[in-house]
Design a protein around this motif. Structure first.
Motif, PDB file in Angstrom:
ATOM      1  N   GLN A  89       0.854  -1.175   0.000  1.00 49.42           N
ATOM      2  CA  GLN A  89       0.000   0.000   0.000  1.00 49.42           C
ATOM      3  C   GLN A  89       0.900   1.238   0.000  1.00 49.42           C
ATOM      4  OE1 GLN A  89      -2.385   0.567   3.525  1.00 49.42           O
ATOM      5  NE2 GLN A  89      -3.675   2.111   2.573  1.00 49.42           N
ATOM      6  N   LEU A  90       0.509   2.247  -0.792  1.00 56.37           N
ATOM      7  CA  LEU A  90       1.245   3.507  -0.826  1.00 56.37           C
ATOM      8  C   LEU A  90       0.508   4.539   0.023  1.00 56.37           C
ATOM      9  CD1 LEU A  90       2.020   3.856  -4.648  1.00 56.37           C
ATOM     10  CD2 LEU A  90       3.529   2.940  -2.888  1.00 56.37           C
ATOM     11  N   LYS A  91       1.278   5.311   0.791  1.00 58.56           N
ATOM     12  CA  LYS A  91       0.724   6.439   1.528  1.00 58.56           C
ATOM     13  C   LYS A  91       1.644   7.641   1.296  1.00 58.56           C
ATOM     14  CE  LYS A  91      -1.672   3.886   5.160  1.00 58.56           C
ATOM     15  NZ  LYS A  91      -1.892   3.750   6.622  1.00 58.56           N
ATOM     16  N   LYS A  92       1.242   8.796   1.776  1.00 55.61           N
ATOM     17  CA  LYS A  92       2.062   9.986   1.563  1.00 55.61           C
ATOM     18  C   LYS A  92       3.456   9.789   2.166  1.00 55.61           C
ATOM     19  CE  LYS A  92       2.080  14.998   2.023  1.00 55.61           C
ATOM     20  NZ  LYS A  92       1.372  16.206   2.464  1.00 55.61           N
ATOM     21  N   HIS A  93       4.476   9.906   1.321  1.00 52.53           N
ATOM     22  CA  HIS A  93       5.884   9.737   1.691  1.00 52.53           C
ATOM     23  C   HIS A  93       6.229   8.302   2.125  1.00 52.53           C
ATOM     24  CE1 HIS A  93       6.994  13.873   1.184  1.00 52.53           C
ATOM     25  NE2 HIS A  93       6.056  14.287   2.024  1.00 52.53           N
ATOM     26  N   VAL A  94       5.332   7.342   1.881  1.00 54.12           N
ATOM     27  CA  VAL A  94       5.596   5.944   2.278  1.00 54.12           C
ATOM     28  C   VAL A  94       5.419   5.040   1.067  1.00 54.12           C
ATOM     29  CG1 VAL A  94       4.943   4.027   3.785  1.00 54.12           C
ATOM     30  CG2 VAL A  94       4.785   6.388   4.628  1.00 54.12           C
ATOM     31  N   ILE A  95       6.531   4.443   0.589  1.00 51.69           N
ATOM     32  CA  ILE A  95       6.475   3.584  -0.604  1.00 51.69           C
ATOM     33  C   ILE A  95       6.224   2.121  -0.232  1.00 51.69           C
ATOM     34  CG2 ILE A  95       8.950   3.000  -0.818  1.00 51.69           C
ATOM     35  CD1 ILE A  95       8.590   3.779  -3.873  1.00 51.69           C
ATOM     36  N   ASP A  96       6.513   1.754   1.018  1.00 46.73           N
ATOM     37  CA  ASP A  96       6.283   0.385   1.493  1.00 46.73           C
ATOM     38  C   ASP A  96       5.358   0.408   2.700  1.00 46.73           C
ATOM     39  OD1 ASP A  96       7.922  -0.659  -0.434  1.00 46.73           O
ATOM     40  OD2 ASP A  96       9.678  -0.875   0.843  1.00 46.73           O
ATOM     41  N   GLY A  97       4.061   0.572   2.454  1.00 43.82           N
ATOM     42  CA  GLY A  97       3.076   0.612   3.540  1.00 43.82           C
ATOM     43  C   GLY A  97       2.925  -0.741   4.219  1.00 43.82           C
ATOM     44  N   THR A  98       2.227  -0.760   5.350  1.00 39.49           N
ATOM     45  CA  THR A  98       2.122  -1.992   6.146  1.00 39.49           C
ATOM     46  C   THR A  98       1.246  -3.050   5.483  1.00 39.49           C
ATOM     47  OG1 THR A  98       0.409  -0.876   7.425  1.00 39.49           O
ATOM     48  CG2 THR A  98       2.601  -0.948   8.395  1.00 39.49           C
ATOM     49  N   LYS A  99       0.188  -2.637   4.790  1.00 38.59           N
ATOM     50  CA  LYS A  99      -0.654  -3.608   4.086  1.00 38.59           C
ATOM     51  C   LYS A  99       0.060  -4.041   2.806  1.00 38.59           C
ATOM     52  CE  LYS A  99      -5.385  -2.274   5.377  1.00 38.59           C
ATOM     53  NZ  LYS A  99      -6.677  -1.826   4.802  1.00 38.59           N
ATOM     54  N   ALA A 100       0.023  -5.340   2.529  1.00 39.35           N
ATOM     55  CA  ALA A 100       0.736  -5.816   1.335  1.00 39.35           C
ATOM     56  C   ALA A 100       0.082  -7.068   0.749  1.00 39.35           C
ATOM     57  CB  ALA A 100       2.198  -6.105   1.668  1.00 39.35           C
ATOM     58  N   ILE A 101       0.237  -7.205  -0.558  1.00 41.17           N
ATOM     59  CA  ILE A 101      -0.163  -8.419  -1.284  1.00 41.17           C
ATOM     60  C   ILE A 101       1.123  -9.199  -1.524  1.00 41.17           C
ATOM     61  CG2 ILE A 101      -1.205  -9.311  -3.397  1.00 41.17           C
ATOM     62  CD1 ILE A 101      -2.263  -6.247  -3.697  1.00 41.17           C
ATOM     63  N   ILE A 102       1.147 -10.459  -1.143  1.00 46.64           N
ATOM     64  CA  ILE A 102       2.356 -11.261  -1.340  1.00 46.64           C
ATOM     65  C   ILE A 102       2.229 -12.075  -2.631  1.00 46.64           C
ATOM     66  CG2 ILE A 102       1.563 -13.271   0.021  1.00 46.64           C
ATOM     67  CD1 ILE A 102       4.471 -13.379   1.158  1.00 46.64           C
ATOM     68  N   GLY A 103       3.327 -12.162  -3.374  1.00 45.67           N
ATOM     69  CA  GLY A 103       3.295 -12.899  -4.643  1.00 45.67           C
ATOM     70  C   GLY A 103       3.089 -14.382  -4.430  1.00 45.67           C
ATOM     71  N   ILE A 104       3.752 -14.936  -3.415  1.00 41.89           N
ATOM     72  CA  ILE A 104       3.608 -16.346  -3.062  1.00 41.89           C
ATOM     73  C   ILE A 104       3.962 -16.506  -1.586  1.00 41.89           C
ATOM     74  CG2 ILE A 104       5.969 -16.889  -3.864  1.00 41.89           C
ATOM     75  CD1 ILE A 104       4.940 -19.711  -4.573  1.00 41.89           C
ATOM     76  N   GLU A 105       3.136 -17.220  -0.852  1.00 42.39           N
ATOM     77  CA  GLU A 105       3.410 -17.446   0.565  1.00 42.39           C
ATOM     78  C   GLU A 105       4.397 -18.596   0.731  1.00 42.39           C
ATOM     79  OE1 GLU A 105      -0.104 -17.903   2.970  1.00 42.39           O
ATOM     80  OE2 GLU A 105      -0.178 -15.730   3.263  1.00 42.39           O
ATOM     81  N   THR A 106       5.258 -18.494   1.735  1.00 47.97           N
ATOM     82  CA  THR A 106       6.193 -19.566   2.089  1.00 47.97           C
ATOM     83  C   THR A 106       6.096 -19.793   3.594  1.00 47.97           C
ATOM     84  OG1 THR A 106       8.030 -18.059   2.544  1.00 47.97           O
ATOM     85  CG2 THR A 106       7.782 -18.815   0.261  1.00 47.97           C
ATOM     86  N   GLU A 107       6.797 -20.794   4.066  1.00 49.26           N
ATOM     87  CA  GLU A 107       6.824 -21.053   5.510  1.00 49.26           C
ATOM     88  C   GLU A 107       7.381 -19.848   6.273  1.00 49.26           C
ATOM     89  OE1 GLU A 107       5.789 -23.598   7.562  1.00 49.26           O
ATOM     90  OE2 GLU A 107       4.722 -24.221   5.761  1.00 49.26           O
ATOM     91  N   ASP A 108       8.366 -19.184   5.652  1.00 44.04           N
ATOM     92  CA  ASP A 108       9.055 -18.072   6.315  1.00 44.04           C
ATOM     93  C   ASP A 108       8.362 -16.728   6.127  1.00 44.04           C
ATOM     94  OD1 ASP A 108      11.049 -19.841   7.125  1.00 44.04           O
ATOM     95  OD2 ASP A 108      12.174 -19.552   5.266  1.00 44.04           O
TER      96      ASP A 108
END
Length: 223
Positions: free
Chosen positions: A174-193
Motif C-alpha cells: 500500500q502507498l501512503k504519503k511519503h511511504v512507498i512500502d506501507g504496512t498492508k501488502a499483497i504477497i506474490g507467493i506465501e512460504t513457511e518463512d
C-alpha cells in the motif's frame, strides 16, 4: 481531489519517463546512461509542477525510486555507476522500473521488454506473459471488498498455466504519503518463512502492484 490530481500527475510523469527509457533499450545501449535518462526526466517534469509555496513551504517532489534496469536473471534494483555498467544485448529480457512523487504522493511504473524487438516463443515468452496476465488480473481484483489473498491465489494459478513460479519475497505494498512500502501488502507467493495478514481493500487506498515471475525455482539470492 487534490490528492488524486497529484497521484495522476506523478503517474503521467513516470509513464513518460518509462516510455523514453524503453525506447532507448536497444542493442549496445549503456544501462547507466539509460538510468540517468529516466531520473533526469522525472526530475525535470516534476520540477515544472506545484512551484507555488503552500503556507510558506515548498512542495517536495522528485524521484521516489531511482530508475533501475535489470537484465535476465537479475530480479531488480540494478542502477549501476558508470564504471560498473553493462550494455544491452539482443534477445535479453530487460525489466525497467522507477517512481516519482509530488508532495509525497507516489507514482510507480515498470515494464518488461525483449531487446531487439524480435518475437520470442521460448521460455522468455512464457515468463513475460505470466507476469503480464498477473498484472492484468491484479488491476481487476484490487477492488473494495476483495482480499489480498484472492490476488495471491490468482498469481499462483497463472504462474502454473505458464509453468513459471512467482518469485518469493515480492510484496505489492500500500502507498501512503511519503511511504512507498506501507504496512498492508499483497504477497506474490506465501512460504513457511513469509506470510502476510489477510485484509479487505478499502475505498481510496492506493497500491503499487509488483509482479515478478521466474522460469526457475522462484528463489532470489544476493549477487
Amino acid at each position: 481531489p487534490d490528492v488524486t490530481t497529484k497521484y495522476r500527475s506523478a503517474g503521467d510523469i513516470v509513464q513518460k519517463a518509462l516510455q523514453k527509457v524503453l525506447e532507448g533499450c536497444v542493442v549496445d545501449a549503456d544501462i547507466a546512461t539509460l538510468c540517468e535518462l529516466g531520473d533526469k526526466i522525472m526530475e525535470e517534469e516534476t520540477g515544472k509542477l506545484y512551484n507555488k509555496k503552500v503556507k510558506d513551504k515548498k512542495i517536495e517532489k522528485g524521484i521516489a525510486f531511482p530508475t533501475c534496469i535489470s537484465v535476465n536473471e537479475v530480479l531488480g534494483h540494478y542502477s549501476p555507476f558508470k564504471g560498473e555498467s553493462k550494455v544491452l544485448k539482443a534477445g535479453e529480457i530487460v525489466k525497467v522500473d522507477m517512481a516519482c512523487h509530488i508532495d509525497g504522493y507516489i507514482g510507480a511504473a515498470a515494464h518488461t521488454i525483449v531487446v531487439g524487438g524480435d518475437k520470442v516463443e521460448d521460455r522468455r515468452a512464457d515468463v513475460v506473459m505470466a507476469a503480464w496476465n498477473c498484472a492484468e488480473v491484479a488491476l481487476r481484483l484490487v477492488q473494495v471488498g476483495n482480499t489480498n489473498t484472492q490476488i495471491t491465489e490468482a498469481f499462483g494459478k497463472i504462474a502454473e498455466d505458464f509453468k513459471c513460479k512467482p518469485v518469493q519475497g515480492v510484496l505489492s505494498h500500500q502507498l501512503k504519503k511519503h511511504v512507498i512500502d506501507g504496512t498492508k501488502a499483497i504477497i506474490g507467493i506465501e512460504t513457511e518463512d513469509q506470510k502476510v495478514d489477510e485484509f479487505e481493500f478499502e475505498m481510496n487506498e492506493v497500491y503499487c502492484i509488483d509482479v515478478v515471475m521466474s522460469t526457475g525455482e522462484g528463489k532470489g539470492k544476493e549477487t
